[in-house]
Design a protein around this motif. Structure first.
Motif, PDB file in Angstrom:
ATOM      1  N   PRO A  17       0.850  -1.199   0.000  1.00 27.91           N
ATOM      2  CA  PRO A  17       0.000   0.000   0.000  1.00 27.91           C
ATOM      3  C   PRO A  17       0.882   1.245   0.000  1.00 27.91           C
ATOM      4  N   LEU A  18       0.362   2.324  -0.560  1.00 26.51           N
ATOM      5  CA  LEU A  18       1.116   3.570  -0.629  1.00 26.51           C
ATOM      6  C   LEU A  18       0.422   4.656   0.183  1.00 26.51           C
ATOM      7  N   VAL A  19       1.212   5.568   0.703  1.00 26.37           N
ATOM      8  CA  VAL A  19       0.685   6.721   1.431  1.00 26.37           C
ATOM      9  C   VAL A  19       0.425   7.825   0.415  1.00 26.37           C
ATOM     10  N   VAL A  20      -0.848   8.186   0.233  1.00 23.46           N
ATOM     11  CA  VAL A  20      -1.229   9.167  -0.782  1.00 23.46           C
ATOM     12  C   VAL A  20      -1.876  10.370  -0.102  1.00 23.46           C
ATOM     13  N   SER A  21      -1.244  11.513  -0.224  1.00 28.73           N
ATOM     14  CA  SER A  21      -1.796  12.734   0.357  1.00 28.73           C
ATOM     15  C   SER A  21      -2.960  13.230  -0.503  1.00 28.73           C
ATOM     16  N   PRO A  22      -3.805  14.093   0.031  1.00 31.71           N
ATOM     17  CA  PRO A  22      -4.912  14.646  -0.766  1.00 31.71           C
ATOM     18  C   PRO A  22      -4.423  15.317  -2.051  1.00 31.71           C
ATOM     19  N   ALA A  23      -3.315  16.035  -1.973  1.00 27.63           N
ATOM     20  CA  ALA A  23      -2.792  16.706  -3.162  1.00 27.63           C
ATOM     21  C   ALA A  23      -2.309  15.687  -4.194  1.00 27.63           C
ATOM     22  N   SER A  24      -1.632  14.643  -3.731  1.00 25.19           N
ATOM     23  CA  SER A  24      -1.152  13.599  -4.637  1.00 25.19           C
ATOM     24  C   SER A  24      -2.317  12.836  -5.255  1.00 25.19           C
ATOM     25  N   GLU A  25      -3.376  12.638  -4.479  1.00 32.26           N
ATOM     26  CA  GLU A  25      -4.544  11.927  -4.977  1.00 32.26           C
ATOM     27  C   GLU A  25      -5.176  12.672  -6.154  1.00 32.26           C
ATOM     28  N   VAL A  26      -5.235  13.984  -6.042  1.00 27.20           N
ATOM     29  CA  VAL A  26      -5.789  14.792  -7.132  1.00 27.20           C
ATOM     30  C   VAL A  26      -4.988  14.572  -8.412  1.00 27.20           C
ATOM     31  N   VAL A  27      -3.665  14.586  -8.282  1.00 26.83           N
ATOM     32  CA  VAL A  27      -2.795  14.388  -9.452  1.00 26.83           C
ATOM     33  C   VAL A  27      -2.966  12.973 -10.013  1.00 26.83           C
ATOM     34  N   LEU A  28      -2.997  11.983  -9.127  1.00 24.26           N
ATOM     35  CA  LEU A  28      -3.148  10.595  -9.570  1.00 24.26           C
ATOM     36  C   LEU A  28      -4.461  10.373 -10.309  1.00 24.26           C
ATOM     37  N   LEU A  29      -5.541  10.909  -9.785  1.00 23.86           N
ATOM     38  CA  LEU A  29      -6.837  10.743 -10.436  1.00 23.86           C
ATOM     39  C   LEU A  29      -6.859  11.440 -11.794  1.00 23.86           C
ATOM     40  N   ARG A  30      -6.188  12.574 -11.874  1.00 27.97           N
ATOM     41  CA  ARG A  30      -6.099  13.274 -13.156  1.00 27.97           C
ATOM     42  C   ARG A  30      -5.315  12.428 -14.161  1.00 27.97           C
ATOM     43  N   ARG A  31      -4.259  11.799 -13.704  1.00 31.40           N
ATOM     44  CA  ARG A  31      -3.450  10.968 -14.606  1.00 31.40           C
ATOM     45  C   ARG A  31      -4.179   9.683 -15.007  1.00 31.40           C
ATOM     46  N   LEU A  32      -4.935   9.111 -14.082  1.00 24.92           N
ATOM     47  CA  LEU A  32      -5.719   7.929 -14.430  1.00 24.92           C
ATOM     48  C   LEU A  32      -6.783   8.274 -15.467  1.00 24.92           C
ATOM     49  N   GLU A  33      -7.348   9.458 -15.368  1.00 22.54           N
ATOM     50  CA  GLU A  33      -8.331   9.884 -16.359  1.00 22.54           C
ATOM     51  C   GLU A  33      -7.664  10.097 -17.719  1.00 22.54           C
ATOM     52  N   ALA A  34      -6.472  10.691 -17.701  1.00 28.49           N
ATOM     53  CA  ALA A  34      -5.733  10.864 -18.956  1.00 28.49           C
ATOM     54  C   ALA A  34      -5.384   9.501 -19.549  1.00 28.49           C
ATOM     55  N   ALA A  35      -4.993   8.553 -18.683  1.00 30.07           N
ATOM     56  CA  ALA A  35      -4.669   7.201 -19.145  1.00 30.07           C
ATOM     57  C   ALA A  35      -5.894   6.530 -19.745  1.00 30.07           C
ATOM     58  N   ARG A  36      -7.047   6.750 -19.145  1.00 33.17           N
ATOM     59  CA  ARG A  36      -8.294   6.179 -19.673  1.00 33.17           C
ATOM     60  C   ARG A  36      -8.590   6.712 -21.079  1.00 33.17           C
ATOM     61  N   GLN A  37      -8.474   8.013 -21.232  1.00 32.70           N
ATOM     62  CA  GLN A  37      -8.727   8.620 -22.538  1.00 32.70           C
ATOM     63  C   GLN A  37      -7.719   8.127 -23.580  1.00 32.70           C
ATOM     64  N   LYS A 139     -15.947   6.459 -17.503  1.00 32.86           N
ATOM     65  CA  LYS A 139     -15.439   7.358 -16.472  1.00 32.86           C
ATOM     66  C   LYS A 139     -15.123   6.585 -15.198  1.00 32.86           C
ATOM     67  N   ASN A 140     -13.945   6.825 -14.632  1.00 32.09           N
ATOM     68  CA  ASN A 140     -13.486   6.187 -13.386  1.00 32.09           C
ATOM     69  C   ASN A 140     -13.301   4.680 -13.508  1.00 32.09           C
ATOM     70  N   GLN A 141     -13.127   4.164 -14.719  1.00 34.12           N
ATOM     71  CA  GLN A 141     -12.936   2.723 -14.900  1.00 34.12           C
ATOM     72  C   GLN A 141     -11.489   2.331 -15.194  1.00 34.12           C
ATOM     73  N   MET A 142     -10.584   3.288 -15.223  1.00 31.53           N
ATOM     74  CA  MET A 142      -9.170   2.968 -15.395  1.00 31.53           C
ATOM     75  C   MET A 142      -8.551   2.831 -14.013  1.00 31.53           C
ATOM     76  N   ASP A 143      -8.313   1.597 -13.597  1.00 33.24           N
ATOM     77  CA  ASP A 143      -7.863   1.333 -12.226  1.00 33.24           C
ATOM     78  C   ASP A 143      -6.375   1.030 -12.101  1.00 33.24           C
ATOM     79  N   SER A 144      -5.672   0.900 -13.216  1.00 35.07           N
ATOM     80  CA  SER A 144      -4.254   0.581 -13.101  1.00 35.07           C
ATOM     81  C   SER A 144      -3.454   1.131 -14.277  1.00 35.07           C
ATOM     82  N   VAL A 145      -2.229   1.469 -13.990  1.00 39.69           N
ATOM     83  CA  VAL A 145      -1.255   1.874 -15.011  1.00 39.69           C
ATOM     84  C   VAL A 145       0.078   1.268 -14.610  1.00 39.69           C
ATOM     85  N   GLU A 146       0.946   1.051 -15.576  1.00 37.88           N
ATOM     86  CA  GLU A 146       2.241   0.457 -15.244  1.00 37.88           C
ATOM     87  C   GLU A 146       3.332   0.987 -16.163  1.00 37.88           C
TER      88      GLU A 146
END
Length: 200
Positions: A17-37, A139-146
């Motif tokens: 598990p990783l420690v994700v701050s609120p600010a980091s979470e915002v960035v991660l969710l934005r990147r997961l959305e970009a990855a989905r697109q 939307k919100n269905q991209m759960d992983s990137v590598e």
């Protein structure tokens, strides 16, 4: 989720598990959305090329031949090459997507290529008749990137995952020998997986 491996030993997975701050979470969710697109764009392009392959004379002639006929494979290969349907070709297409406004600065080149590979394999199954269709990610269905390796992009460094300016420390709370073995082994690549209620 670092995956541990080396060229001479079998691969295995170490989950942390990783420690994700609120600010980091915002960035991660934005990147997961970009990855989905980006993934959906790869699927669309790969399906377009497969449609052209299926309409080609070479492909349809190949389908009419018996599986034992060596010409069958030649014709299938020629149809694929004519319409540039290959994993490498879709990697090249990633350069075009990487510089579009929707993806720029969100997804690194290695991660983009892994998304291309993922889409290619999904569409290839359709071409070979092993699947009826591919599923575009909603939307919100991209759960992983590598990443492709641990040298750049998403990587494991020290006891954290680093990704283009983000640093996500691992939450290590025990001396579990399996976890310790993983931490002391060579990292092949890192996969980030979002699970329900946990960003990891």
């Amino acid at each position: 989720m670092p995956k541990k491996s080396s060229k001479t030993t079998p691969s295995f997975i170490t989950e942390l598990p990783l420690v994700v701050s609120p600010a980091s979470e915002v960035v991660l969710l934005r990147r997961l959305e970009a990855a989905r697109q980006m993934y959906n764009a790869y699927l669309g392009e790969a399906l377009r090329r497969v449609k052209l392959i299926r309409q080609s004379k070479d492909f349809n002639l190949a389908r009419s031949l018996k599986a034992s006929n060596p010409e069958r494979k030649v014709l299938f290969k020629r149809a694929r090459e004519r319409y540039d349907f290959s994993e490498y070709a879709l990697h090249s297409y990633s350069t075009h997507l990487k510089h579009s406004w929707a993806f720029y600065d969100h997804i690194d080149s290695n991660t983009a290529q892994k998304l291309a590979t993922r889409a290619y394999k999904a569409v290839e199954r359709v071409l070979f008749g092993k699947a009826k269709k591919v599923r575009f990610k909603g939307k919100n269905q991209m759960d992983s990137v590598e990443g492709k390796s641990n040298k750049s992009g998403i990587r494991w460094k020290g006891q954290s995952v680093e990704w283009s300016g983000l640093k996500l420390p691992a939450l290590i709370t025990s001396n579990d020998p399996v976890i310790l073995h993983g931490l002391n082994s060579k990292v092949k690549y890192v996969r980030l997986v979002q699970t329900k209620g946990v960003r990891s």
